[in-house]
Design an enzyme around this catalytic site. Structure first.
Site, PDB file in Angstrom:
ATOM      1  CD1 TRP A  13      -2.219  -2.203   1.697  1.00  0.00           C
ATOM      2  CD2 TRP A  13      -3.006  -1.150  -0.119  1.00  0.00           C
ATOM      3  NE1 TRP A  13      -3.240  -2.964   1.169  1.00  0.00           N
ATOM      4  CE2 TRP A  13      -3.741  -2.340   0.061  1.00  0.00           C
ATOM      5  CE3 TRP A  13      -3.319  -0.335  -1.208  1.00  0.00           C
ATOM      6  CZ2 TRP A  13      -4.769  -2.731  -0.804  1.00  0.00           C
ATOM      7  CZ3 TRP A  13      -4.345  -0.724  -2.066  1.00  0.00           C
ATOM      8  CH2 TRP A  13      -5.051  -1.901  -1.863  1.00  0.00           C
TER       9      TRP A  13
ATOM     10  CG  ASP B 294      -3.279   4.063   4.049  1.00  0.00           C
ATOM     11  OD1 ASP B 294      -4.349   3.876   4.664  1.00  0.00           O
ATOM     12  OD2 ASP B 294      -2.996   3.495   2.978  1.00  0.00           O
TER      13      ASP B 294
ATOM     14  CE  LYS C 187      -9.051  -3.567   4.516  1.00  0.00           C
ATOM     15  NZ  LYS C 187      -9.421  -2.941   3.252  1.00  0.00           N
TER      16      LYS C 187
HETATM   17  N1  PMP Z   1      -4.499   1.508   2.039  1.00  0.00           N
HETATM   18  C1  PMP Z   1      -4.619   0.402   2.780  1.00  0.00           C
HETATM   19  C2  PMP Z   1      -3.735   0.235   3.979  1.00  0.00           C
HETATM   20  C3  PMP Z   1      -5.568  -0.579   2.459  1.00  0.00           C
HETATM   21  O1  PMP Z   1      -5.688  -1.689   3.191  1.00  0.00           O
HETATM   22  C4  PMP Z   1      -6.400  -0.379   1.322  1.00  0.00           C
HETATM   23  C5  PMP Z   1      -7.466  -1.352   0.920  1.00  0.00           C
HETATM   24  N2  PMP Z   1      -7.393  -2.612   1.395  1.00  0.00           N
HETATM   25  C6  PMP Z   1      -6.213   0.775   0.568  1.00  0.00           C
HETATM   26  C7  PMP Z   1      -5.270   1.707   0.961  1.00  0.00           C
HETATM   27  C8  PMP Z   1      -7.046   1.046  -0.645  1.00  0.00           C
HETATM   28  O2  PMP Z   1      -8.298   1.401  -0.253  1.00  0.00           O
HETATM   29  P1  PMP Z   1      -9.532   1.551  -1.245  1.00  0.00           P
HETATM   30  O3  PMP Z   1      -9.767   0.218  -1.867  1.00  0.00           O
HETATM   31  O4  PMP Z   1     -10.620   1.988  -0.319  1.00  0.00           O
HETATM   32  O5  PMP Z   1      -9.184   2.572  -2.245  1.00  0.00           O
END
Ligand code: PMP
Length: 355
Positions: free
Chosen positions: A88, A162, A186
């Site tokens: 991420w 994040d 989550k």
């Molecule tokens: N950052 C993290 C730490 C995540 O776990 C996720 C999704 N699992 C995201 C960003 C991306 O999020 P989204 O699918 O809501 O764009």
């Protein structure tokens, strides 16, 4: 989602508190939704102990949209530091490069994302507009249990976290944070809502190219209602905040109670993995995620049998992310300790069967 929250939403689905309407049918500018939004914001502020000089924004686009929205608002097109600790944060770094001079200040790629580089080793740029850290890497299972104190490292840059996949699982030290963002799906509610908590002095510096609906200052000035907010997702998150406030663990309440529970759940599962010669997890013990526990069967030819047996036992979604393989247990806030106990019992039984 906590079962109690889903139950309450089901009860109120056709008629929210005698209004004669479903929340989905309300005008977002009406009094009823206004009350829902205000309560959600106030409850979240209380739960996460968000100081008054931070604004809470309810946005859309998810964590991935924030990978662009944060640099559009904070970078001024200049230098930004990234701590790359997994999939991420790597995505965040790449996306930011379209809007600013993104640089890697530290990385754990050399050990396949199984550690957290000590903050004292980060190569920070004194001119960086902010430092980005993914405080829980959902896929790799790496969590920063303590946020870095950038001031102590000689940096005045705000820390951006994040916290998508561990928000509300523990407290946040806001004295070390400039901005936190996370998708709701989550620990907070259904997908479709993105939470941003931003220090007031960081508003008002967006690039000219920043879409108006994604300009934090515009969103803050309009109390998250510049455009139509994701009303039903905000309502569901609000119910989750009330559920969180009701949680107790001994003398602990709310997020502190969740944190104690999450520590107990994680210790149980990692204990099972570490005591076994059958399962492995290679993340350094000091940065193992309490929410996402990736693990492998030493003999990967037994993966399908493990997953089939787990499914038959009601243990779902254990297949690891496609980019890393193996298994991953997601043990978010709504997962009770009994769920982890059931998983551990199944893991031990499967191991014995295979011996
Ligand atoms: N950052 C993290 C730490 C995540 O776990 C996720 C999704 N699992 C995201 C960003 C991306 O999020 P989204 O699918 O809501 O764009």
């Amino acid at each position: 989602m906590p079962a109690e929250v889903l139950q309450q939403a089901a009860t109120e689905m056709l008629d929210w508190q005698g209004s004669g309407m479903s929340v989905m049918e309300m005008s977002h500018r009406g009094q009823e939704f206004g009350r829902i939004l205000e309560a959600a914001e106030a409850d979240l502020r209380e739960l996460l102990a968000v100081p008054a000089h931070f604004r809470i924004l309810f946005m859309q686009g998810g964590g991935l949209a924030e990978n662009a929205i944060v640099p559009l608002n904070l970078s001024r097109g200049e230098s930004v530091d990234f701590v790359v600790t997994g999939s991420w944060s790597r995505k965040s770094f790449k996306e930011a490069g379209r809007y600013c001079q993104a640089r890697v200040a530290a990385s754990n790629e050399a050990d396949q994302h199984t550690s957290l580089p000590a903050p004292a080793t980060w190569q920070l740029d004194g001119k960086a507009r902010y430092v980005h850290l993914c405080s829980n890497e959902t896929i790799n299972g790496v969590e920063a249990h303590e946020l870095p104190d950038l001031k102590a490292l000689g940096s005045d840059a705000p820390l951006v976290i994040d916290f998508s996949s561990h928000v509300a699982s523990r407290s946040v030290d806001w004295s070390r944070v400039g901005l936190a963002f996370g998708g709701a799906q989550k620990n907070l509610g259904p997908a479709g809502l993105t939470l941003v908590v931003v220090r007031e002095d960081l508003l008002g510096h967006a690039l000219e190219a920043c879409p108006t609906a994604f300009n934090y200052q515009t969103v803050a000035e309009n109390r998250s209602m510049y455009n139509t907010p994701p009303t039903f997702a905000i309502y569901m998150a609000g119910l989750t905040f009330q559920w969180l406030k009701r949680q107790t663990e001994g003398a602990l309440r709310g997020v502190a109670a969740m944190e104690a529970r999450n520590i107990a759940k994680a210790e149980l599962l990692y204990g099972c993995i570490d005591q076994s010669a059958f399962y492995t997890n290679s993340v350094a013990p000091d940065c193992r995620s309490r929410m996402n526990v990736p693990f492998f069967l030493r003999d990967e030819s037994r993966n399908d049998a493990f997953l089939a047996g787990a499914k038959a036992a009601g243990l779902l979604q254990l297949k690891g992310h496609k980019s890393v393989g193996g298994m991953r247990a997601s043990i978010y806030n709504a997962m009770p300790i009994e769920g982890v106990q059931a998983l551990v019992a199944y893991m031990r039984e499967f191991e014995q069967q295979q011996a």
